[in-house]
Structures are given as structure tokens and as C-alpha cells.
Design a protein around this motif. Structure first.
Motif, PDB file in Angstrom:
ATOM      1  N   GLY A 261       0.809  -1.201   0.000  1.00 20.84           N
ATOM      2  CA  GLY A 261       0.000   0.000   0.000  1.00 20.84           C
ATOM      3  C   GLY A 261       0.844   1.254   0.000  1.00 20.84           C
ATOM      4  N   VAL A 262       0.164   2.347   0.208  1.00 18.90           N
ATOM      5  CA  VAL A 262       0.802   3.656   0.264  1.00 18.90           C
ATOM      6  C   VAL A 262       0.239   4.396   1.470  1.00 18.90           C
ATOM      7  CG1 VAL A 262      -0.884   4.745  -1.309  1.00 18.90           C
ATOM      8  CG2 VAL A 262       1.383   5.747  -1.046  1.00 18.90           C
ATOM      9  N   ASP A 263       1.104   5.129   2.148  1.00 19.72           N
ATOM     10  CA  ASP A 263       0.697   5.967   3.271  1.00 19.72           C
ATOM     11  C   ASP A 263       0.958   7.424   2.927  1.00 19.72           C
ATOM     12  OD1 ASP A 263       0.038   3.710   4.727  1.00 19.72           O
ATOM     13  OD2 ASP A 263       1.542   4.022   6.275  1.00 19.72           O
ATOM     14  N   PHE A 264       0.042   8.266   3.358  1.00 15.25           N
ATOM     15  CA  PHE A 264       0.183   9.714   3.235  1.00 15.25           C
ATOM     16  C   PHE A 264       0.277  10.264   4.650  1.00 15.25           C
ATOM     17  CE2 PHE A 264      -1.950   8.222  -0.502  1.00 15.25           C
ATOM     18  CZ  PHE A 264      -1.369   8.934  -1.522  1.00 15.25           C
ATOM     19  N   GLY A 265       1.200  11.190   4.870  1.00 18.13           N
ATOM     20  CA  GLY A 265       1.397  11.704   6.213  1.00 18.13           C
ATOM     21  C   GLY A 265       1.507  13.206   6.269  1.00 18.13           C
ATOM     22  N   GLN A 266       1.410  13.713   7.480  1.00 12.19           N
ATOM     23  CA  GLN A 266       1.608  15.134   7.750  1.00 12.19           C
ATOM     24  C   GLN A 266       2.574  15.264   8.921  1.00 12.19           C
ATOM     25  OE1 GLN A 266      -2.446  16.420   8.369  1.00 12.19           O
ATOM     26  NE2 GLN A 266      -2.526  17.210   6.288  1.00 12.19           N
ATOM     27  N   ILE A 267       3.458  16.238   8.799  1.00 13.81           N
ATOM     28  CA  ILE A 267       4.454  16.517   9.818  1.00 13.81           C
ATOM     29  C   ILE A 267       4.035  17.777  10.568  1.00 13.81           C
ATOM     30  CG2 ILE A 267       6.885  17.015  10.280  1.00 13.81           C
ATOM     31  CD1 ILE A 267       7.487  15.678   7.540  1.00 13.81           C
ATOM     32  N   GLY A 268       4.074  17.710  11.891  1.00 17.28           N
ATOM     33  CA  GLY A 268       3.692  18.851  12.713  1.00 17.28           C
ATOM     34  C   GLY A 268       4.839  19.822  12.919  1.00 17.28           C
ATOM     35  N   PRO A 269       4.569  20.928  13.594  1.00 22.62           N
ATOM     36  CA  PRO A 269       5.574  21.963  13.830  1.00 22.62           C
ATOM     37  C   PRO A 269       6.805  21.466  14.587  1.00 22.62           C
ATOM     38  CG  PRO A 269       3.385  22.754  14.462  1.00 22.62           C
ATOM     39  CD  PRO A 269       3.265  21.295  14.127  1.00 22.62           C
ATOM     40  N   ASP A 270       6.646  20.418  15.415  1.00 22.14           N
ATOM     41  CA  ASP A 270       7.792  19.909  16.169  1.00 22.14           C
ATOM     42  C   ASP A 270       8.580  18.850  15.392  1.00 22.14           C
ATOM     43  OD1 ASP A 270       6.202  17.644  16.318  1.00 22.14           O
ATOM     44  OD2 ASP A 270       6.226  17.526  18.510  1.00 22.14           O
ATOM     45  N   GLY A 271       8.183  18.592  14.142  1.00 25.96           N
ATOM     46  CA  GLY A 271       8.901  17.644  13.299  1.00 25.96           C
ATOM     47  C   GLY A 271       8.432  16.212  13.419  1.00 25.96           C
ATOM     48  N   ARG A 272       7.420  15.963  14.244  1.00 26.23           N
ATOM     49  CA  ARG A 272       6.871  14.610  14.392  1.00 26.23           C
ATOM     50  C   ARG A 272       5.656  14.445  13.481  1.00 26.23           C
ATOM     51  NH1 ARG A 272       7.570  15.620  20.384  1.00 26.23           N
ATOM     52  NH2 ARG A 272       9.313  14.316  21.004  1.00 26.23           N
TER      53      ARG A 272
END
Length: 122
Positions: free
Chosen positions: A95-106
Motif C-alpha cells: 500500500g501507500v501511506d500519506f502523512g503530515q508533519i507537525g511543527p515539532d517535526g513529528r
């Protein structure tokens, strides 16, 4: 942490069977209130994601989830491919995952899809 290093740490958490070690990896890469979602589950927070990973280990003994691509991203968004190898080494799911990174880099969110993108129906 670079996006590649972030996803490498996240991928290592999926491979880790020891709960404390897995939580340590998630602390490094996953926001406290991060949301993981795929067609089978929604997990909110590190502890819930760790429990989900443990349930995957229990359901598919000997299976390994591996990142199989580089990380592509722009701004705070990213995507990568993965597969789950069954205990016999065959690819059971990909599969494929889509992600988002927060202001703290996590990571603050991962949305996963299983299988190939469907062909148009029209």
C-alpha cells in the motif's frame, strides 16, 4: 529529523515487538495526539498506535511491515510505499501511506491505503 529519517524511525516502530522499545521509537517520530487511519482502524495517540501495531504482530505472526520506497514530500505533507511480508517471505499486502508533519517535526497523521489504485470505471 529529515522526512527520510522520520519515516525510517516510524518504520522501525512497526517492526518492533517490544512494547517499551516501540513506544520509545514512537516518541521520537509520532506526535502525542497523532492520528493513524487505514481501512481497518483509527488510532489516536502514541499508545493507541502502539496497541494497533501489537495487534498486527499478534494477528500475523512472523510478518514484517517494511517501507519500500523513498519519501516524497512537499511542505508538511509526505507519502511512501510499504508492504507486509508474510512469515514465508511473500508479500501479503502492499500500500501507500500519506502523512503530515507537525511543527515539532513529528508525524501528526498517517492515512494508509491498501493495494493498487483502482482503474477508472467509466
Amino acid at each position: 529529523m529529515t522526512p527520510d529519517a522520520l519515516i525510517a524511525t516510524y518504520g522501525a516502530a512497526w517492526l518492533e515487538e517490544d512494547e517499551q522499545a516501540r513506544l520509545g521509537l514512537l516518541e521520537r517520530c509520532w506526535a502525542k495526539d497523532g492520528v493513524y487511519e487505514d481501512p481497518s482502524v483509527r488510532a489516536e495517540g502514541r499508545a493507541a498506535l502502539s496497541r494497533h501495531i501489537a495487534s498486527v504482530h499478534a494477528t500475523y505472526p512472523g510478518a514484517r511491515i517494511e517501507v519500500t520506497s523513498g519519501v516524497q514530500g512537499y511542505g508538511q505533507n509526505l507519502r511512501f510505499d510499504w508492504h507486509m511480508r508474510a512469515a514465508d517471505g511473500s508479500v501479503a499486502i502492499h500500500g501507500v501511506d500519506f502523512g503530515q508533519i507537525g511543527p515539532d517535526g513529528r508525524l501528526t497523521r498517517i492515512t494508509g491505503f491498501f493495494g493498487d489504485v483502482p482503474q477508472p470505471t467509466g
